[in-house]
Each structure stands twice: as structure tokens, then as C-alpha cells.
Scaffold this active site. Structure first.
Site, short mmCIF file in Angstrom:
data_model
loop_
_atom_site.label_atom_id
_atom_site.label_comp_id
_atom_site.label_asym_id
_atom_site.label_seq_id
_atom_site.Cartn_x
_atom_site.Cartn_y
_atom_site.Cartn_z
N LEU B 15 -5.37 55.89 -5.27
CA LEU B 15 -6.05 54.61 -5.49
C LEU B 15 -7.52 54.77 -5.83
O LEU B 15 -8.01 54.13 -6.76
CB LEU B 15 -5.88 53.70 -4.27
CG LEU B 15 -4.52 53.02 -4.19
CD1 LEU B 15 -4.41 52.22 -2.89
CD2 LEU B 15 -4.27 52.11 -5.38
N HIS B 257 -3.65 59.14 14.98
CA HIS B 257 -2.89 57.89 15.01
C HIS B 257 -1.98 57.89 16.22
O HIS B 257 -1.31 58.90 16.48
CB HIS B 257 -2.07 57.75 13.73
CG HIS B 257 -1.57 56.36 13.51
ND1 HIS B 257 -0.51 55.83 14.21
CD2 HIS B 257 -1.98 55.39 12.66
CE1 HIS B 257 -0.31 54.58 13.81
NE2 HIS B 257 -1.18 54.30 12.87
N ARG B 273 2.47 47.10 16.13
CA ARG B 273 1.73 46.59 17.29
C ARG B 273 0.98 45.31 16.93
O ARG B 273 0.91 44.38 17.71
CB ARG B 273 0.76 47.65 17.82
CG ARG B 273 1.47 48.76 18.59
CD ARG B 273 0.54 49.92 18.92
NE ARG B 273 0.19 50.68 17.74
CZ ARG B 273 -1.06 50.98 17.38
NH1 ARG B 273 -2.08 50.59 18.11
NH2 ARG B 273 -1.29 51.68 16.29
#
Lengths: 246, 626
Positions: B15, B257, B273
Site C-alpha cells: 500500500l 500482538h 475483541r
């Protein structure tokens, strides 16, 4: 577990002088939750560093590891060995140009496809950074996303009867791409403009309806539906053109 | 030798890389992108959750604005970020989301009326306004005050990557895949391009350009357990660092993470979550609300990773043949929600675990995930040390994230930084002319040819590439993971020094011909070990805890001595990194304060130091209230 797996892998390195295509055997002890990602990397690191294959995300979302597994195109990273017989035969995808062993050149093929299908939103509108975004119905957004989920793995092309016969057939991935823009209200192309691209036997009319693409797509894309939808639409467009000419 | 020329060479076609290239092409410059893999396979495509931008269109995002986003980002960074950069980012993000919508991204939109959502296992109601129907909507993502994470189902990275690559095709940008840059060509003053190895044939090629941008993503693969793709192994960092004049910013700033699945470490999105999923221990009981009463499961990633590790150390982990782990529970979200909003998660559980998340628990543990560390640039994206070299996205230390990155901010950074830095590249290129020194080019090509020849023929030694790489990965896991301390870090540095010696002596087992992977790995190895050493050494030197950098022996955040950014240089011929330090930020819109989560004591900065740099901003008052 406790199985001893026998791998039979297609080997050919076009860059290696004198190399000849052949199948090579490897033995590996199966471990719990083993996938072909784990197995092939172990084979390369422990037994034969000359093995050529492509993995990238190893999580089934990037499409890099498509290969023919016991005769069927699929993503190697999400193929569990426990779902396969003890003898696993691996080939590179057909139709695509071979890079070496199990690695094929999907990159160049798909970039060609973007050019052929003009895979981008066609609009005369110019972006105005000061303005609010153009509104869209959420269900339309989700419809577009359904077709955008294609990971360009190449399984549909490799499994396709027509693509196996003819290099110039666009294939399900390309036709699905067109369908993605057809349902996108931001794309201003008309049916006639799409017809110019796919309304021939390199495009939708080359499809024989065998639908192996639908069978092997690892993302479960609604290819059968989209091919049917496009065929009807392009058929109607063709009729309109005939009657208009009269 | 095949030589290519363009105005801009972008190394990496994810990106950030493609966004920078698009900006250049839109302004009439010739841009070329190089990528190890076809562009859409870049790791950007793996991002599930979404992009943060303060559009304020949805009900739970009402009252949101760029000031609030700025505050969340600065707090999230634990005051490690450059606040000028955070401001540039927050202000540009909403416009970038609209631009992406214009280009074709199918963002989820506001659906008016009543709907339900979950928080901490409990069900709540919300009501979306009719007048916002059809605008870009947002979901909740850990660490933010307002809902502002724009998304497309749970495959946002993929959808945006498709649109970005479509845009590159539209603009006629050359995107060459199976090309790996193995060194930069420079004369000590400016960067001229790169020596590139073709991953189809093994042949070397030269790519020259007026400006070069490194957008190669993170380097998680130098760790044993990482959510990152196989290709995220520091190739771009290595070639910049190897010049001897470019520093890596905050190498010790690595994010873990909380939820990587066991054993493959594939990421399960924070969206689980955010949408109301909970974490359970060996007794199938929640525990996050005890450690973090206010945010519970929605605390930032470093906090959740730490609490999970703490809880497992307290004996509450689930034992398994792959080590200890905990459980992620999304059963209560129901079939419809899981099948639509969390479909990719459903597929991951099915394909890699044989688990149905509607009725079973998902085994998870903290895993290396994001590299806040990166090639140090200024706020224009220009790399320190070489003219004509830029960096954007995860590969760069711009420095938006400081010592912790918020969920949804990294994906947003790719396109927002890509746009801002792309514009700065365009400014640089306008009217810029240069010369290419053939002596420097030929010398670099020769150097690489010799290096390759030596490794193929075992001239430096015959040590096994994969074994030495494994040694590096294990050392980092052992001594430099979620929790760090002096002894562990010193041992890590010492081990890595040995590993570096070995990396210099690797030789191939195979013949290295053609698309040979063993050779590709061998060429990167010494550079990777250097990166690892920078991480461990910088972590050892930073005697405080900040964001994801946690020292058990120095648990306080020490603003008095450590309100700074590490710059790790590797001078030519050196055996250890050389660390320098600079201020985190030239100014404070938001003076240092408490994040409000994560616990821990703060040793305050010198008042005068802060006052001199504090500027007037509405944020100062808003920030105080939280």
C-alpha cells in the site's frame, strides 16, 4: 499421526543447463496439524535447499502458493496433510509460465489481465478533497466486496477446460473482475463497453460451462453465478446491437 | 547488464509503495515499483481490521474529530512519537479515506436505525442516524475513544490493496514482481538506485532513478514467532543500513500482538475483541477486566500482550505441545456476525485449526506483529543520511507510532503517509536534475556479483544458511520478546555476536542457480543479524519501560532521561551498532502525560524542557480531561 509421508514433487529449473523435467521423491515424518507449508519448508531446509516454491502469507489470503495437489489445484498453505493420502504428488499450476519446480509466473499473467479488462473504476468525476464522500448503499458495498475477495491465486485458470486449450481465454478470474465493476455504481462503463472486452470467445462466450473454477476456488467465490450473470447480460447486449443495426 | 531508468524507483509494491508511486505518476513522473511478490500478495493484504480516520459518521463516532484521533495516537505511542507527524497524519486521514472511496474501495457504510454491539461480553444497543445513511462507517478498535476504524468486512487491507493496484494499472506504473533489491547504489551523498536480483532467473539488474523510496514493510521474520508473511524479513532495512550512513530509528520498538493462533502464529484480528470477543484462561474465565478495569480486552496491544504473558506466568495458561497459550472466545457473537463481519477469522479457524469459533474456543498467544522501528526519516519522509532516498509505511520510522502502534493506525499510515510523502517526492523531483556516476554503479554491481559467487562456492565457509538464521530467530525470542531484562538482553547480544560471525561464513548446499531461495536467504542473513543486534542492544541501553518496550528491571517510564528516540547506525567495518539519540519531537501539542491504561509509574520530564516545546493547541485542554 505417526505416518511417514512420501512426497513426489515436479522438478525442473529452466535456468539450469541440461536440466530435464522429472519427479523427485522425498520422505517426511508427519506431525500434528501439518500443512504443506510446514512440510515443504522442512523439505527445503532439512533435505533439499534447491527446491523452488512460493509461499508468502502462509495464511490463505495472498494466493501465492497455489499448486496442483494430488491432481487438484489448491492453496498449499491451507492443505492439511492429514486430509491427504500418505503419498502426496505435487505439480506446478498449468497454463502459467513455469519459473521452476512448483513456482509459476502468475504476476505477469494477472498484470496482463488488468490491462485487458481495464481493471479500475472508470469515471469522469474528479476527486474533490473538500467534499463529503459520495454515498453508497451498504448492501451494494458488500456485494462489491464479495467479488473483490479474489486473491488471484490462479486455481480457476489452472482448472479451466477452455484455458487449458487456449492461451488467450480470459478465464473466471478476469470475468469475475469485470463482474466486480459491473456491480460497482461508481464505474461508468456501459454494457456495450464491457461487451467490447468480454463479448467474444476470448471472454464470456469462450466459457464451456464446465465450472471447475467454482469447484476449486479457495475463497468460494460465486463464480458460477457471475459467469451466468455476465453471459446473460452480454447475450442481451449482443441482441440489442443486432436489432439496433437493423 | 540490464539497466532501467525512471524518475522514481519504489522498492516495495504494498500500500505505501504503490501510494507513493501513484502520487508521482499523477504528477507526470515515471514511477517504477519493484516487489518480491506480485503486488497484491504484499503483506498489506493480510491486514484484517481497518483504517482509523476521524470521519465521525457513525453513531459511536459522534463528536470525533482529528484532534481526538491525534490525542489517541500520541497517547498510544506513550509519547514516543513525533507530534508534528502525528498531526499531519490525523488531519489527512479522513480525506484519504474519501479519496480511496473515489478510487473504488467498497467501504462499509452507515445503515440507519437500531443495531446491537458487544463490549466485554455484554450486549448494547446503538442507533444510527438516517441523515448519515450511506456515508463511510467505522468499527471499534482497541485503544480509541471513538469508533473511527473504517473497514470492508474483515478484509480491509486486501480490498484497499486491490484498489491501489488497480489505480497503478490505470496510471501505467510499471510494477515488476519477483525482483529483489539487494543493495543501494550511492556515492555517500546521494542515492542513485539499486542493484536488483531477478527472482525468476537469478540475474542481476540495475535500476537507476532520481529518487528512490523504500517501502518494504516490517521485519517480523527475524523473530521465530511472528504474524508476518514470509517476505517480511527486513530486505529494505538491510540495504539502507548497509550504506553505513542511514540509521534505524527505535530498533527496540517492536509490537507484539496478543492473538496469534497456535502454532502457526497467524493473526486473528483485534476486531474480534473490538466486536465483543473475550480472552479466557485455563479455567475458561475472563481475566483482562481484573488487570485493566476500564479497558479490559480493549486495552492497547502491548498492554494486552503483557497481561496475557503475566497471567500465563502466574500459572493460568493452557498447556499444549506447542507451548502455553490462552483462549479467545467469540462464541457469543453468534453465527450471523461471525459469518459476515468476521468471516476471514472463521476461515482461519477452519483451515488451520479445524475449530468452529461458534462453539469452540480459539487457542492464542502473543506473537511479534508490527515493527514501529524503521528507517529513520524526517517528516517529509526523507531518509537521514542520503539525498534522494525516501521511506514510507511500516518500513519507515516517520515517527508516528513511537513505542506502540494503535490497531487501525498502521493500515491508515500506509496510504496517508504514502500520499504525504509521495507529494514531498514530487516536490523534490520538480525541476531536479542529476548525474549517475558509472564508477559507483559498476563498483556496486561487481561487489554484489563477487558476494554471490563467494556464497555459492563456499569461499567464506560452509555453514548452513537455515541453521544460522534459526539461531538468530531463537535468540531474539528468548532474550528480547514481550518482557526484557538486563541479563536476558546481555545474553542475547552476546549470542548474536556469535551468530554474526557465523552469518559471514555461510555457504550454499544447493547450486544457487536461477530462482534459488537458499541464495536469497544467504544474501540477507548478515544484515538481518545486524538488525537483531540493533534491537537487542538498543533494548539493553534503554533503561526504562515505554509502550511495548518493557524492562522488568526498569518498570517506570522515565521521561526525565528517556524522552528520546534511538538512532542505530552501523558504520562500515563495525562489529556493534553505534547508538545516537535525538528528541522524540520538536514540539508538544500534547505534553507528556498518562496513557490511562497499562499501569506503571512515570518519572516526569524536566518542566522547563517540556514548557519550551509546548505549543498552543485545543488538544491540551481535551487531553487533560481524559
Amino acid at each position: 499421526m505417526g505416518r511417514q509421508l512420501k512426497f513426489e514433487i515436479f522438478r525442473y529449473n529452466p535456468e539450469k543447463k541440461g536440466d530435464v523435467p522429472h519427479m523427485q521423491e522425498y520422505i517426511l515424518d508427519e506431525t500434528p496439524n501439518m500443512t504443506l507449508f510446514i512440510a515443504l519448508n522442512r523439505l527445503r531446509e532439512e533435505q533439499d535447499p534447491s527446491l523452488i516454491f512460493d509461499f508468502c502469507c502462509r495464511a490463505g489470503i495472498c494466493g501465492a502458493c497455489a499448486m496442483v495437489i494430488n491432481g487438484r489445484p489448491g492453496l498449499a498453505c491451507q492443505t492439511k496433510t492429514k486430509d491427504q493420502p500418505g503419498h502426496i504428488i505435487l505439480h506446478p499450476l498449468p497454463v502459467f509460465k513455469l519459473v521452476g519446480d512448483l513456482s509459476v509466473d502468475t504476476g505477469v499473467w494477472f498484470r496482463d489481465m488488468y490491462a485487458k479488462t481495464e481493471s479500475w473504476v472508470h469515471t469522469k468525476k474528479v476527486f474533490d478533497p473538500a467534499k463529503e464522500e459520495e454515498r453508497m448503499d451498504n448492501s451494494v458495498a458488500e456485494q462489491i466486496y464479495e467479488l473483490e475477495r479474489c486473491i488471484e491465486c490462479g486455481c480457476c485458470i489452472a482448472a479451466c477446460g477452455t484455458a487449458r486449450l487456449r492461451d488467450d481465454f480470459m478465464g473466471a478470474a478476469a470475468l469475475n473482475r469485470i463482474a466486480r465493476f459491473v456491480v460497482d455504481p461508481r464505474d461508468e462503463r456501459t454494457d456495450e463497453q464491457y461487451f467490447e472486452v468480454i463479448g467474444n470467445d476470448n471472454g464470456i462466450f469462450g466459457c464451456m460451462g464446465l465450472l471447475a473454477c467454482e469447484d476449486v476456488c479457495p475463497k468460494g467465490l460465486p463464480l458460477q453465478n457471475q459467469l451466468g450473470f455476465l453471459r446473460r447480460k452480454m447475450g442481451i447486449t449482443a441482441m440489442k446491437q443486432i436489432f439496433r443495426k437493423k | 547488464m540490464q539497466t532501467y531508468y525512471s524518475d522514481l524507483l519504489v522498492i516495495g509494491a504494498g500500500l505505501s509503495g504503490e501510494r507513493v508511486a501513484c502520487e508521482a505518476a499523477q504528477n507526470g513522473f515515471k514511477a517504477t515499483c519493484l516487489s518480491i511478490v506480485p503486488a497484491r500478495r504484499s503483506h498489506s493484504s493480510a491486514a484484517q481490521g481497518g483504517m482509523q480516520a476521524a470521519l465521525g459518521n457513525c453513531a459511536k463516532g459522534e463528536g470525533d474529530n482529528t484532534d481526538v484521533h491525534f490525542i489517541d495516537t500520541v497517547k498510544g505511542s506513550d509519547w514516543g512519537c513525533d507530534q508534528e507527524v502525528a498531526r499531519l497524519f490525523a488531519d489527512a486521514a479522513p480525506i484519504e479515506m474519501r479519496r480511496l472511496a473515489h478510487w473504488g474501495v467498497p467501504w462499509n457504510r452507515v445503515v440507519p436505525g437500531q443495531s446491537f454491539y458487544f463490549k466485554g461480553g455484554e450486549k448494547f444497543e446503538k442507533y444510527e442516524k438516517e441523515e448519515n445513511e450511506g456515508l463511510i462507517t467505522a468499527r471499534s478498535f482497541g485503544g480509541t475513544a471513538k469508533w473511527r476504524t473504517c473497514y470492508t468486512s474483515d478484509g480491509t487491507g486486501h480490498a484497499v490493496m486491490c484498489t491501489m493496484d488497480n489505480r497503478c494499472a490505470e496510471l501505467g506504473i510499471d510494477v515488476f514482481d519477483k525482483k529483489e533489491a539487494i543493495s543501494l547504489i550511492h556515492d555517500g551523498d546521494k542515492c542513485m538506485g539499486a542493484v536488483v536480483r531477478c527472482l525468476r532467473t537469478g540475474q542481476l539488474e540495475v535500476f537507476l532513478a532520481k529518487a528512490t523510496a523504500i517501502c518494504t514493510g516490517g521485519f517480523g521474520r527475524i523473530y521465530k514467532a511472528t504474524t508476518n508473511a514470509v517476505i517480511c524479513d527486513g530486505g529494505g532495512h538491510i540495504i539502507a543500513h548497509e550504506t553505513g550512513v542511514v540509521p534505524i530509528g527505535n530498533p527496540e520498538s517492536i509490537q507484539f500482538h496478543p492473538t496469534g493462533i497456535v502454532p502457526t502464529d497467524i493473526l486473528v484480528t483485534e476486531g474480534c475483541r473490538g466486536d465483543g470477543g473475550t480472552l479466557l484462561d485455563v479455567n475458561e474465565e475472563r481475566f483482562m477486566h481484573i488487570y485493566e478495569p476500564e479497558k479490559a480486552e480493549l486495552a492497547s496491544r502491548d498492554v494486552v500482550s503483557r497481561r496475557m504473558t503475566e497471567h500465563m506466568r502466574a500459572g493460568k495458561g493452557v498447556k499444549s505441545p506447542y507451548g502455553e497459550h490462552l483462549w479467545l472466545d467469540i462464541r457469543h457473537l453468534g453465527d450471523k456476525h461471525i459469518s459476515t463481519k468476521l468471516r476471514e477469522v472463521d476461515e482461519i479457524c477452519h483451515h488451520f485449526l479445524g475449530v468452529d469459533p461458534r462453539v469452540e474456543l480459539i487457542p492464542v498467544r502473543p506473537t511479534q506483529h508490527y515493527t514501529m522501528a524503521g528507517i529513520r526519516t524526517n517528516k517529509d519522509g526523507a531518509v537521514y543520511g542520503l539525498k534522494g532516498l525516501y521511506s514510507a509505511g511500516e518500513a519507515a520510522c516517520w515517527d508516528m507510532h513511537g513505542f506502540n502502534r494503535l490497531g487501525g493506525n498502521s493500515l491508515a499510515e500506509t496510504v496517508v503517509a504514502g500520499g504525504i510523502i509521495g507529494a514531498k517526492v514530487v516536490e523534490f523531483l520538480k525541476g531536479y536534475e542529476t548525474t549517475f556516476d558509472t564508477k559507483a554503479i559498476n563498483a556496486e554491481v561487481k561487489r554484489q556479483e563477487e558476494r554471490i559467487h563467494d556464497v555459492i562456492h563456499g569461499r567464506n565457509g560452509k555453514l548452513n544458511v537455515y541453521q544460522v538464521r534459526n539461531e538468530m530467530q531463537e535468540a531474539l525470542m528468548k532474550g528480547c520478546f514481550v518482557f526484557r531484562n538486563k541479563e536476558g538482553l546481555e545474553e542475547c547480544v552476546s549470542t548474536l555476536q556469535g551468530t554474526m560471525e557465523k552469518a559471514r561464513k555461510v555457504g550454499l548446499v544447493s547450486d544457487g542457480v536461477g530462482a534459488n531461495h537458499e541464495l536469497a536467504a544467504a544474501l540477507k542473513l548478515e544484515g538481518q543479524v545486524r538488525l537483531a543486534m540493533c534491537i537487542a542492544h538498543a533494548a539493553l541501553m534503554r533503561t526504562e519501560s515505554r509502550g511495548s518496550h518493557n524492562r522488568e528491571d526498569f518498570p517506570e517510564r522515565n521521561d526525565a532521561e528517556w524522552l528520546n528516540r534511538t538512532l542505530a547506525y552501523w558504520p562500515e567495518g563495525a562489529d556493534m551498532p553505534e547508538l545516537k539519540y535525538e528528541d522524540t519531537t520538536p514540539l508538544f501539542e500534547l505534553p507528556p502525560g498518562d496513557r490511562g491504561y497499562g499501569g506503571g509509574k512515570i518519572i516526569p520530564a524536566d518542566e522547563k524542557y517540556v514548557k519550551e516545546r509546548t505549543v498552543k493547541s485545543p488538544v491540551t485542554e481535551i487531553g487533560k480531561k481524559k
